[in-house]
Scaffold this motif. Structure first.
Motif, short mmCIF file in Angstrom:
data_model
loop_
_atom_site.label_atom_id
_atom_site.label_comp_id
_atom_site.label_asym_id
_atom_site.label_seq_id
_atom_site.Cartn_x
_atom_site.Cartn_y
_atom_site.Cartn_z
N LYS A 53 0.84 -1.20 0.00
CA LYS A 53 0.00 0.00 0.00
C LYS A 53 0.88 1.26 0.00
N GLU A 54 1.91 1.27 0.82
CA GLU A 54 2.82 2.42 0.85
C GLU A 54 3.48 2.63 -0.51
N LEU B 141 -5.75 -10.80 -1.85
CA LEU B 141 -5.36 -10.42 -0.48
C LEU B 141 -5.52 -8.92 -0.26
N PHE B 142 -5.17 -8.13 -1.27
CA PHE B 142 -5.26 -6.68 -1.18
C PHE B 142 -6.71 -6.25 -1.00
N ILE B 143 -7.60 -6.80 -1.79
CA ILE B 143 -9.03 -6.47 -1.68
C ILE B 143 -9.57 -6.91 -0.32
N LEU B 144 -9.16 -8.07 0.12
CA LEU B 144 -9.61 -8.57 1.42
C LEU B 144 -9.21 -7.62 2.55
N LYS B 145 -7.99 -7.08 2.47
CA LYS B 145 -7.50 -6.19 3.53
C LYS B 145 -8.03 -4.76 3.40
N TYR B 146 -8.05 -4.22 2.18
CA TYR B 146 -8.37 -2.80 2.00
C TYR B 146 -9.73 -2.52 1.37
N GLY B 147 -10.41 -3.54 0.87
CA GLY B 147 -11.73 -3.34 0.30
C GLY B 147 -11.76 -2.77 -1.10
#
Length: 105
Positions: free
Chosen positions: A43-44, A71-77
């Motif tokens: 993300k950074e 995984l990215f969608i799961l964590k950040y929506g």
């Protein structure tokens, strides 16, 4: 690459013992912790560099785009590209400070 095997070897204990102690201390599995760390780093990089998505997921140690994406969608929506676009829109709507408008701030 950050792995449980590398970490357990570094402190000279078995992987099983490492996993048990880690969960006891941090309240989450070492695998979860490493995944979260990688996603936060992604993300950074996404928000603060111009690296493309492939470069980012390779840098953080995830080898497969679909895995990274899910995984990215799961964590950040949001998918990684949408998060980047949303951030760019937010930062571009902030007016720039110039010599002419500095006194009005």
């Amino acid at each position: 690459k950050l792995t449980i095997k590398n970490l357990s070897e570094k402190i000279s204990i078995s992987e099983t013992n490492f996993k048990l102690k880690f969960k006891e201390y941090f309240g989450m599995s070492s695998k979860e912790y490493i995944r979260n760390l990688r996603l936060e780093t992604a993300k950074e990089l996404l928000l603060n560099t111009s690296l493309n998505i492939k470069e980012i997921f390779s840098k953080i140690g995830i080898e497969n785009y679909q895995t990274f994406y899910n995984l990215f969608i799961l964590k950040y929506g949001l998918p990684p590209t949408k998060l980047r676009i949303k951030n760019q829109q937010k930062t571009s709507s902030i007016p720039a400070v110039t010599e002419k408008n500095i006194d009005n701030i």
